[in-house]
Design a protein around this motif. Sequence first.
Motif, PDB file in Angstrom:
ATOM      1  N   GLU A 106      22.771  20.795  -3.010  1.00 42.68           N
ATOM      2  CA  GLU A 106      21.943  19.602  -2.920  1.00 42.68           C
ATOM      3  C   GLU A 106      20.786  19.657  -3.897  1.00 42.68           C
ATOM      4  O   GLU A 106      20.363  20.726  -4.336  1.00 42.68           O
ATOM      5  CB  GLU A 106      21.420  19.388  -1.504  1.00 42.68           C
ATOM      6  N   LEU A 107      20.313  18.480  -4.220  1.00 40.88           N
ATOM      7  CA  LEU A 107      19.084  18.285  -4.977  1.00 40.88           C
ATOM      8  C   LEU A 107      18.094  17.723  -3.976  1.00 40.88           C
ATOM      9  O   LEU A 107      18.337  16.660  -3.388  1.00 40.88           O
ATOM     10  CB  LEU A 107      19.300  17.291  -6.120  1.00 40.88           C
ATOM     11  N   ARG A 108      17.004  18.436  -3.768  1.00 43.75           N
ATOM     12  CA  ARG A 108      16.020  17.980  -2.789  1.00 43.75           C
ATOM     13  C   ARG A 108      14.714  17.659  -3.489  1.00 43.75           C
ATOM     14  O   ARG A 108      14.084  18.541  -4.073  1.00 43.75           O
ATOM     15  CB  ARG A 108      15.800  19.052  -1.730  1.00 43.75           C
ATOM     16  N   LEU A 109      14.340  16.396  -3.447  1.00 41.17           N
ATOM     17  CA  LEU A 109      13.054  15.960  -3.980  1.00 41.17           C
ATOM     18  C   LEU A 109      12.111  15.855  -2.793  1.00 41.17           C
ATOM     19  O   LEU A 109      12.367  15.089  -1.861  1.00 41.17           O
ATOM     20  CB  LEU A 109      13.203  14.619  -4.691  1.00 41.17           C
ATOM     21  N   ALA A 110      11.036  16.664  -2.812  1.00 38.24           N
ATOM     22  CA  ALA A 110      10.165  16.757  -1.644  1.00 38.24           C
ATOM     23  C   ALA A 110       8.719  16.957  -2.074  1.00 38.24           C
ATOM     24  O   ALA A 110       8.436  17.404  -3.189  1.00 38.24           O
ATOM     25  CB  ALA A 110      10.601  17.924  -0.760  1.00 38.24           C
ATOM     26  N   THR A 111       7.797  16.665  -1.169  1.00 39.88           N
ATOM     27  CA  THR A 111       6.373  16.847  -1.414  1.00 39.88           C
ATOM     28  C   THR A 111       6.109  18.280  -1.866  1.00 39.88           C
ATOM     29  O   THR A 111       6.610  19.225  -1.276  1.00 39.88           O
ATOM     30  CB  THR A 111       5.572  16.560  -0.126  1.00 39.88           C
ATOM     31  N   GLY A 112       5.343  18.421  -2.949  1.00 40.77           N
ATOM     32  CA  GLY A 112       5.010  19.740  -3.459  1.00 40.77           C
ATOM     33  C   GLY A 112       6.076  20.333  -4.365  1.00 40.77           C
ATOM     34  O   GLY A 112       5.910  21.409  -4.914  1.00 40.77           O
ATOM     35  N   GLY A 113       7.193  19.627  -4.542  1.00 34.06           N
ATOM     36  CA  GLY A 113       8.277  20.125  -5.382  1.00 34.06           C
ATOM     37  C   GLY A 113       8.738  19.054  -6.354  1.00 34.06           C
ATOM     38  O   GLY A 113       7.959  18.205  -6.788  1.00 34.06           O
ATOM     39  N   ASP A 114      10.008  19.105  -6.692  1.00 32.60           N
ATOM     40  CA  ASP A 114      10.573  18.090  -7.573  1.00 32.60           C
ATOM     41  C   ASP A 114      10.417  16.723  -6.919  1.00 32.60           C
ATOM     42  O   ASP A 114      10.513  16.600  -5.683  1.00 32.60           O
ATOM     43  CB  ASP A 114      12.049  18.379  -7.845  1.00 32.60           C
ATOM     44  N   HIS A 115      10.184  15.683  -7.723  1.00 36.25           N
ATOM     45  CA  HIS A 115       9.900  14.363  -7.154  1.00 36.25           C
ATOM     46  C   HIS A 115      10.095  13.272  -8.192  1.00 36.25           C
ATOM     47  O   HIS A 115      10.284  13.542  -9.374  1.00 36.25           O
ATOM     48  CB  HIS A 115       8.469  14.312  -6.613  1.00 36.25           C
ATOM     49  N   LEU A 116      10.023  12.035  -7.726  1.00 30.78           N
ATOM     50  CA  LEU A 116      10.047  10.851  -8.580  1.00 30.78           C
ATOM     51  C   LEU A 116       8.625  10.308  -8.676  1.00 30.78           C
ATOM     52  O   LEU A 116       7.897  10.298  -7.681  1.00 30.78           O
ATOM     53  CB  LEU A 116      10.948   9.771  -7.983  1.00 30.78           C
ATOM     54  N   MET A 117       8.253   9.837  -9.867  1.00 31.50           N
ATOM     55  CA  MET A 117       6.972   9.163 -10.047  1.00 31.50           C
ATOM     56  C   MET A 117       7.259   7.713 -10.418  1.00 31.50           C
ATOM     57  O   MET A 117       7.994   7.455 -11.376  1.00 31.50           O
ATOM     58  CB  MET A 117       6.145   9.807 -11.156  1.00 31.50           C
ATOM     59  N   LEU A 118       6.718   6.792  -9.656  1.00 30.19           N
ATOM     60  CA  LEU A 118       6.868   5.368  -9.903  1.00 30.19           C
ATOM     61  C   LEU A 118       5.564   4.865 -10.506  1.00 30.19           C
ATOM     62  O   LEU A 118       4.506   4.986  -9.874  1.00 30.19           O
ATOM     63  CB  LEU A 118       7.159   4.628  -8.607  1.00 30.19           C
ATOM     64  N   THR A 119       5.636   4.337 -11.731  1.00 30.26           N
ATOM     65  CA  THR A 119       4.430   3.837 -12.390  1.00 30.26           C
ATOM     66  C   THR A 119       4.607   2.367 -12.751  1.00 30.26           C
ATOM     67  O   THR A 119       5.714   1.842 -12.718  1.00 30.26           O
ATOM     68  CB  THR A 119       4.113   4.664 -13.654  1.00 30.26           C
ATOM     69  N   ASN A 120       3.491   1.747 -13.076  1.00 31.30           N
ATOM     70  CA  ASN A 120       3.480   0.305 -13.368  1.00 31.30           C
ATOM     71  C   ASN A 120       4.061  -0.472 -12.186  1.00 31.30           C
ATOM     72  O   ASN A 120       4.987  -1.276 -12.339  1.00 31.30           O
ATOM     73  CB  ASN A 120       4.260  -0.008 -14.649  1.00 31.30           C
ATOM     74  N   LEU A 121       3.503  -0.211 -11.006  1.00 26.56           N
ATOM     75  CA  LEU A 121       3.996  -0.881  -9.793  1.00 26.56           C
ATOM     76  C   LEU A 121       3.836  -2.390  -9.901  1.00 26.56           C
ATOM     77  O   LEU A 121       2.844  -2.889 -10.424  1.00 26.56           O
ATOM     78  CB  LEU A 121       3.247  -0.383  -8.555  1.00 26.56           C
ATOM     79  N   THR A 122       4.817  -3.097  -9.383  1.00 21.90           N
ATOM     80  CA  THR A 122       4.758  -4.556  -9.366  1.00 21.90           C
ATOM     81  C   THR A 122       3.888  -5.060  -8.213  1.00 21.90           C
ATOM     82  O   THR A 122       3.409  -6.186  -8.237  1.00 21.90           O
ATOM     83  CB  THR A 122       6.167  -5.159  -9.251  1.00 21.90           C
ATOM     84  N   ARG A 123       3.704  -4.186  -7.214  1.00 22.59           N
ATOM     85  CA  ARG A 123       2.861  -4.500  -6.062  1.00 22.59           C
ATOM     86  C   ARG A 123       2.604  -3.206  -5.310  1.00 22.59           C
ATOM     87  O   ARG A 123       3.309  -2.215  -5.515  1.00 22.59           O
ATOM     88  CB  ARG A 123       3.529  -5.507  -5.136  1.00 22.59           C
ATOM     89  N   LYS A 124       1.612  -3.194  -4.452  1.00 22.91           N
ATOM     90  CA  LYS A 124       1.361  -2.024  -3.605  1.00 22.91           C
ATOM     91  C   LYS A 124       2.217  -2.178  -2.350  1.00 22.91           C
ATOM     92  O   LYS A 124       2.044  -3.134  -1.602  1.00 22.91           O
ATOM     93  CB  LYS A 124      -0.107  -1.922  -3.230  1.00 22.91           C
ATOM     94  N   PRO A 125       3.153  -1.257  -2.123  1.00 17.51           N
ATOM     95  CA  PRO A 125       4.012  -1.388  -0.945  1.00 17.51           C
ATOM     96  C   PRO A 125       3.256  -1.031   0.335  1.00 17.51           C
ATOM     97  O   PRO A 125       2.339  -0.210   0.320  1.00 17.51           O
ATOM     98  CB  PRO A 125       5.136  -0.386  -1.221  1.00 17.51           C
ATOM     99  N   ASN A 126       3.654  -1.658   1.419  1.00 12.28           N
ATOM    100  CA  ASN A 126       3.035  -1.421   2.718  1.00 12.28           C
ATOM    101  C   ASN A 126       3.956  -0.611   3.612  1.00 12.28           C
ATOM    102  O   ASN A 126       5.183  -0.684   3.492  1.00 12.28           O
ATOM    103  CB  ASN A 126       2.719  -2.760   3.401  1.00 12.28           C
TER     104      ASN A 126
END
Length: 158
Positions: A106-126
Amino acid sequence: MTGTATGARRTAAAALVLTLSAALAACGGEDGGGGDRPKLSVSGAYVPQPPTRDMAAGYVTVTNKGGTADELTSVTTSLAGEVTMHTTTGTRMKQVRSLKIPANGELRLATGGDHLMLTNLTRKPNVGDKVGFTLHFASSDPIEIKVPVEPTTYRPKD
């Protein structure tokens, strides 16, 4: 019908059978099927509600029950103008072009490790929103998922 015409047809038929046999062998594995391809599934995906409207993080686990490795090559979402993938070693974060998904692993993306960064957000999600993501792979078909937005302090149970 002459013997020459019959012989030519037999030769052509034999050549066709050999060509088709070779083509079928190239398409299938030893098991006669499509070979041991990656068999991917996705779980545990979430986006913590970002404290600002500028960027957010994304986490997900991609499980591969197949005998062949694959790679996560990109992620797209309407929530962000850009999604980048990062590895983390110690306290150092590094942007990468792809992340490996091992065979039978498995590939595990988790806090403090590998992760995705989302930039130029179209809106702030709730919190409570569902965000559509499409995961793209080197050899497997894309996987579309709906990702919940969780509280900023959310930590999944292992």
